[in-house]
Structure formats: structure tokens, C-alpha cells
Design a protein around this motif. Sequence first.
Motif, PDB file in Angstrom:
ATOM      1  N   TYR A   1       0.833  -1.208   0.000  1.00  0.00           N
ATOM      2  CA  TYR A   1       0.000   0.000   0.000  1.00  0.00           C
ATOM      3  C   TYR A   1       0.869   1.260   0.000  1.00  0.00           C
ATOM      4  CZ  TYR A   1      -3.082   3.520   2.242  1.00  0.00           C
ATOM      5  OH  TYR A   1      -3.776   4.649   2.582  1.00  0.00           O
TER       6      TYR A   1
ATOM      7  N   LYS B   1      -2.386  -1.010 -10.839  1.00  0.00           N
ATOM      8  CA  LYS B   1      -3.147  -0.225  -9.868  1.00  0.00           C
ATOM      9  C   LYS B   1      -2.532  -0.488  -8.501  1.00  0.00           C
ATOM     10  CE  LYS B   1      -7.679  -0.648 -12.012  1.00  0.00           C
ATOM     11  NZ  LYS B   1      -9.079  -0.849 -11.829  1.00  0.00           N
TER      12      LYS B   1
ATOM     13  N   HIS C   1      -4.967  -1.015  -2.843  1.00  0.00           N
ATOM     14  CA  HIS C   1      -6.268  -0.537  -2.362  1.00  0.00           C
ATOM     15  C   HIS C   1      -7.187  -0.186  -3.534  1.00  0.00           C
ATOM     16  CE1 HIS C   1      -3.875   3.099  -2.839  1.00  0.00           C
ATOM     17  NE2 HIS C   1      -5.004   3.805  -2.865  1.00  0.00           N
ATOM     18  N   ASP C   2      -6.617   0.280  -4.631  1.00  0.00           N
ATOM     19  CA  ASP C   2      -7.430   0.569  -5.817  1.00  0.00           C
ATOM     20  C   ASP C   2      -7.965  -0.711  -6.456  1.00  0.00           C
ATOM     21  OD1 ASP C   2      -7.215   3.350  -5.631  1.00  0.00           O
ATOM     22  OD2 ASP C   2      -5.347   3.371  -6.786  1.00  0.00           O
TER      23      ASP C   2
ATOM     24  N   ASP D   1     -16.364  -2.734  -5.894  1.00  0.00           N
ATOM     25  CA  ASP D   1     -17.166  -1.558  -6.193  1.00  0.00           C
ATOM     26  C   ASP D   1     -17.317  -0.665  -4.963  1.00  0.00           C
ATOM     27  OD1 ASP D   1     -18.550   0.106  -7.916  1.00  0.00           O
ATOM     28  OD2 ASP D   1     -20.487  -0.810  -7.453  1.00  0.00           O
ATOM     29  N   ARG D   2     -16.184  -0.308  -4.380  1.00  0.00           N
ATOM     30  CA  ARG D   2     -16.136   0.529  -3.183  1.00  0.00           C
ATOM     31  C   ARG D   2     -15.159   1.669  -3.428  1.00  0.00           C
ATOM     32  NH1 ARG D   2     -18.704  -2.034   0.826  1.00  0.00           N
ATOM     33  NH2 ARG D   2     -17.947  -0.531   2.309  1.00  0.00           N
ATOM     34  N   ASN D   3     -15.068   2.554  -2.467  1.00  0.00           N
ATOM     35  CA  ASN D   3     -14.062   3.619  -2.557  1.00  0.00           C
ATOM     36  C   ASN D   3     -13.396   3.870  -1.207  1.00  0.00           C
ATOM     37  OD1 ASN D   3     -16.018   4.914  -1.105  1.00  0.00           O
ATOM     38  ND2 ASN D   3     -16.420   6.507  -2.617  1.00  0.00           N
ATOM     39  N   ASP D   4     -13.466   2.895  -0.297  1.00  0.00           N
ATOM     40  CA  ASP D   4     -12.972   3.109   1.066  1.00  0.00           C
ATOM     41  C   ASP D   4     -11.771   2.249   1.458  1.00  0.00           C
ATOM     42  OD1 ASP D   4     -14.288   0.669   1.222  1.00  0.00           O
ATOM     43  OD2 ASP D   4     -15.530   1.224   2.940  1.00  0.00           O
ATOM     44  N   PHE D   5     -11.153   1.581   0.496  1.00  0.00           N
ATOM     45  CA  PHE D   5     -10.045   0.705   0.886  1.00  0.00           C
ATOM     46  C   PHE D   5      -8.794   1.465   1.306  1.00  0.00           C
ATOM     47  CE2 PHE D   5     -12.607  -2.769  -0.620  1.00  0.00           C
ATOM     48  CZ  PHE D   5     -12.268  -3.762   0.285  1.00  0.00           C
TER      49      PHE D   5
ATOM     50  N   ASN E   1     -10.853  -1.673  -4.256  1.00  0.00           N
ATOM     51  CA  ASN E   1     -11.976  -0.776  -4.556  1.00  0.00           C
ATOM     52  C   ASN E   1     -12.665  -1.202  -5.847  1.00  0.00           C
ATOM     53  OD1 ASN E   1     -11.926   1.041  -2.377  1.00  0.00           O
ATOM     54  ND2 ASN E   1     -10.401   2.325  -3.368  1.00  0.00           N
ATOM     55  N   HIS E   2     -11.869  -1.500  -6.858  1.00  0.00           N
ATOM     56  CA  HIS E   2     -12.414  -1.899  -8.156  1.00  0.00           C
ATOM     57  C   HIS E   2     -13.157  -3.236  -8.062  1.00  0.00           C
ATOM     58  CE1 HIS E   2     -12.607  -2.512 -12.493  1.00  0.00           C
ATOM     59  NE2 HIS E   2     -12.111  -3.710 -12.284  1.00  0.00           N
TER      60      HIS E   2
ATOM     61  N   ARG F   1      -9.431   1.807   4.765  1.00  0.00           N
ATOM     62  CA  ARG F   1      -9.339   0.485   5.404  1.00  0.00           C
ATOM     63  C   ARG F   1      -7.875   0.099   5.655  1.00  0.00           C
ATOM     64  NH1 ARG F   1     -14.049  -2.139   5.853  1.00  0.00           N
ATOM     65  NH2 ARG F   1     -15.783  -1.217   4.711  1.00  0.00           N
TER      66      ARG F   1
END
Length: 131
Positions: free
Chosen positions: A40, A75, A78-79, A86-90, A82-83, A93
Motif C-alpha cells: 500500500y 493499480k 487498495h485501488d 465496487d467501493r471507494n474506502d479501501f 476498490n475496483h 481500510r
Amino acid sequence: MTLATHHKEPLQVLCEFFNLAWCHSHGGARVAARLLLSLYNSRRFPFELDELRCLDSQHLADALVLLEFDANLQKEVHDWLNHLFDRNDFGMRFEHLAHMWARKAKWDKCKKEYLHPVEPLKLVWKAGGAA
């Protein structure tokens, strides 16, 4: 299982390692968390390679899959998560993961007062993709 017979998809391994690091508290989970945090942001969360010695053969093979996957970076980890889900909070996290495992960072955004709440989550991998 030897490394030559490892047949998991890298994204499956990423999901399993995140679950391991997020949901467990044993030594293998600690190493998984530290490796993921280094993928990360390695400047904030350096990973000492001798920690790989704490993993059983299956988790070691998985760790090497992740290292090879990350070397061909398309990527950030975390991206990818997310992909896949289908989230945007990794990103947050991963900051929570650092806080959970008490990983000190150079630029310490993982202090409790900087963390935004995240809902409980368990990642499930099904053959061919995330679910």
C-alpha cells in the motif's frame, strides 16, 4: 504445495490476504498485514523480508504471488480492492489496518483521531472474480 504448483489468481490472493489481515490475530495475519501495508505504501510501512519466515508454505506462496503481482503495477492494492468490490474506502481500510496492527508510520495518518469509520466487511472470492 510448492511455488511451481501455485494456481491462485493474484486478485484472489489479494482478497484472501486482506481477509487474513483484517479478520485474524495470529502471526500469519500479522505478516499478511505488514506485507499488504508495505504494498500500500512502502515508504510509510516498510516490510522486513525475514518476516516471510513466519508464514506457512501456502501463505508464503501467496505472499510471493502478491509481490510479483505488485511488481507489474497496474493499480495500487487498495485501488484493486476498490475496483473488485465496487467501493471507494479501501485506502481508509488500509489506514485502519495499520492502526489495528499498531504499525507506526512516518506520516502517521493511521492515528485513531484521523481514522474515519468504515463498515464491517468480509471479502469473498468466487472463481472468476469477487463477490
